[in-house]
Design a protein around this motif. Sequence first.
Motif, PDB file in Angstrom:
ATOM      1  N   ALA A   1       0.852  -1.255   0.106  1.00 26.97           N
ATOM      2  CA  ALA A   1      -0.035  -0.050   0.128  1.00 26.97           C
ATOM      3  C   ALA A   1       0.858   1.334   0.094  1.00 26.97           C
ATOM      4  CB  ALA A   1      -0.936  -0.165   1.320  1.00 26.97           C
ATOM      5  N   LYS A   2       1.909   1.140   0.923  1.00 27.53           N
ATOM      6  CA  LYS A   2       2.798   2.284   0.976  1.00 27.53           C
ATOM      7  C   LYS A   2       3.465   2.574  -0.646  1.00 27.53           C
ATOM      8  CE  LYS A   2       4.774   5.339   3.846  1.00 27.53           C
ATOM      9  NZ  LYS A   2       4.215   6.396   4.903  1.00 27.53           N
ATOM     10  N   ALA A   3       4.037   1.378  -1.054  1.00 21.13           N
ATOM     11  CA  ALA A   3       4.513   1.587  -2.286  1.00 21.13           C
ATOM     12  C   ALA A   3       3.946   2.327  -3.474  1.00 21.13           C
ATOM     13  CB  ALA A   3       5.112   0.293  -2.742  1.00 21.13           C
TER      14      ALA A   3
ATOM     15  N   PRO B   1      -4.625   4.101   1.914  1.00 23.00           N
ATOM     16  CA  PRO B   1      -5.738   3.651   0.769  1.00 23.00           C
ATOM     17  C   PRO B   1      -4.925   2.874  -0.276  1.00 23.00           C
ATOM     18  CG  PRO B   1      -5.570   5.881   0.926  1.00 23.00           C
ATOM     19  CD  PRO B   1      -4.734   5.544   1.887  1.00 23.00           C
ATOM     20  N   VAL B   2      -5.479   2.092  -1.424  1.00 17.84           N
ATOM     21  CA  VAL B   2      -4.866   1.421  -2.299  1.00 17.84           C
ATOM     22  C   VAL B   2      -5.701   1.819  -3.642  1.00 17.84           C
ATOM     23  CG1 VAL B   2      -3.892  -0.254  -1.007  1.00 17.84           C
ATOM     24  CG2 VAL B   2      -6.230  -0.729  -1.892  1.00 17.84           C
ATOM     25  N   PRO B   3      -4.933   2.193  -4.738  1.00 17.96           N
ATOM     26  CA  PRO B   3      -5.830   2.395  -5.914  1.00 17.96           C
ATOM     27  C   PRO B   3      -6.721   1.457  -6.317  1.00 17.96           C
ATOM     28  CG  PRO B   3      -3.505   1.768  -6.619  1.00 17.96           C
ATOM     29  CD  PRO B   3      -3.698   1.705  -5.227  1.00 17.96           C
TER      30      PRO B   3
ATOM     31  N   GLY C   1       4.453   5.916  -5.762  1.00 13.30           N
ATOM     32  CA  GLY C   1       3.911   6.074  -7.077  1.00 13.30           C
ATOM     33  C   GLY C   1       4.129   4.745  -8.048  1.00 13.30           C
ATOM     34  N   LEU C   2       4.290   3.502  -7.130  1.00 13.33           N
ATOM     35  CA  LEU C   2       4.662   2.173  -7.768  1.00 13.33           C
ATOM     36  C   LEU C   2       3.306   1.698  -8.503  1.00 13.33           C
ATOM     37  CD1 LEU C   2       7.352   0.654  -8.047  1.00 13.33           C
ATOM     38  CD2 LEU C   2       6.441  -0.999  -6.377  1.00 13.33           C
TER      39      LEU C   2
ATOM     40  N   LEU D   1       6.251  -6.700  -5.774  1.00 14.67           N
ATOM     41  CA  LEU D   1       7.175  -6.358  -4.585  1.00 14.67           C
ATOM     42  C   LEU D   1       6.746  -7.114  -3.447  1.00 14.67           C
ATOM     43  CD1 LEU D   1       8.968  -4.404  -2.960  1.00 14.67           C
ATOM     44  CD2 LEU D   1       7.321  -2.810  -2.863  1.00 14.67           C
ATOM     45  N   GLY D   2       5.287  -7.239  -3.207  1.00 18.75           N
ATOM     46  CA  GLY D   2       4.687  -7.996  -1.761  1.00 18.75           C
ATOM     47  C   GLY D   2       5.254  -9.356  -2.019  1.00 18.75           C
TER      48      GLY D   2
END
Length: 455
Positions: free
Chosen positions: A90-92, A154-156, A97-98, A106-107
């Motif tokens: 979520a942070k990424a 939040p996540v997109p 902007g990943l 990445l996860g």
Amino acid sequence: MSGIKDLKKVFGGNTSNARQFGMIATLVVAILIFQVLTDGLTLQPTNLIALVSQYSYILILAIGMVMVIVAGHIDLSVGSVAAFSGIVVAKAMDSWGLPWGAAILLGLVVGVVIGAWQGFWVAYVGVPAFIVTLAGMLLFRGANQFVGNADTIPVPEGFTVIGAGYLPEFGPNTGYNNATLLLGLVIIVAVVYNEFRLRRIQQKMGSERAPLWVSAVKLVVLVAIVAYAATLFAGGRVGTSFPISGIILGVLVLVYGFVTQNTIFGRHIYAVGGNSHAAELSGVKAKRINFFVMMNMSVLAALAGMIYVARAGASGPQDGLNWELDAIASVFIGGAAVAGGIGTVTGSIVGGFVIAVLNNGLQLMGVGSDKVQMIKGLVLLIAVAVDVYNKSQGRPSITGFLTRGLRRDKNGIAASDLPPGAQSGVGRDAETTEPALTPNGDISDVQRPKATTPN
């Protein structure tokens, strides 16, 4: 008498896939009970869709946990690992902007690194997995709050597909989701093919086969269940259908079921869990098995964490709390042995669905969360206690019955296919249950060598 024996095979008698059929029947009974107690709410399409969506991540954890437990370990860190992986992803996406596709990779990498860390301590340093993962539970729970500053991130919308998405709509307007109906048809074809494939294998091996009418009755029951479930999932409100998370779960079940039951690596997991020293003397690299089992668990935990975050739409500091308890309970209710060496992916998934149906049904009945936890605890305790009692009395245990099909004699014939009194390991002591070896060092008998009581 032969007719009665044949009839028993329909309900999980001596066929090699009896454990799956018997446990599915148990799950169906549980669903029907709650269907009555909830006045028909349990089998409502909306409720079933929510059930799969809400518990898919727990069932994914159960897939990895059964391999850990079969190998003789336990993993208490899966909830914290899932939460930490979720917050990193979520942070990424939110701060770095990943793209969400790269964030998923990445996860998974985070899961690999954590699993390698814990697997190293367990396999090569020799620290018990209970201690390593207890430390990991504390470590990664704190890391989750540290990375996210104890905030909700939040996540997109694109990322939410893996947790909150459904099979798409296409084709003519049939009143149902056509993609879900097609999925049901594919499963039906696979079920029919697998049954006849099993009969061909049994014929080639020269083992006893159930009469053709037994297979026909079994197929009718299974096909009816699949067809009915497909229409339920396809008949939900517009915009919903079978969840994408359920598709991911189904693919994992197929892959890991094949790996654990049909590959040398899978057999070695059972060998290590049954008797690690005997397995090493037979050429099994026990340290490598333990390392990969622990690493695999963390990778699946990372995947489960991402699916949960995608469904919730955000990652928070309380994600993953007590997930490990539900995953462990699913494995034991699904037929795994506490001492290791026994358990199946299919059994664990069905055990997980039993817990999911229990949770869901009690909530629909208005039972408070405190009582739900008490009931779940009693169900787990009773399931294991009955198994232990049966084994102490010299009777076939639940876990022994459910895993009978895994045991094979030195000729590769499943114990369930042997005539009565000739089953591998029945009525014999430890010295007569050593695993047979193939020329390449593979252990062809996955029964626990150290068992002192019959299964």
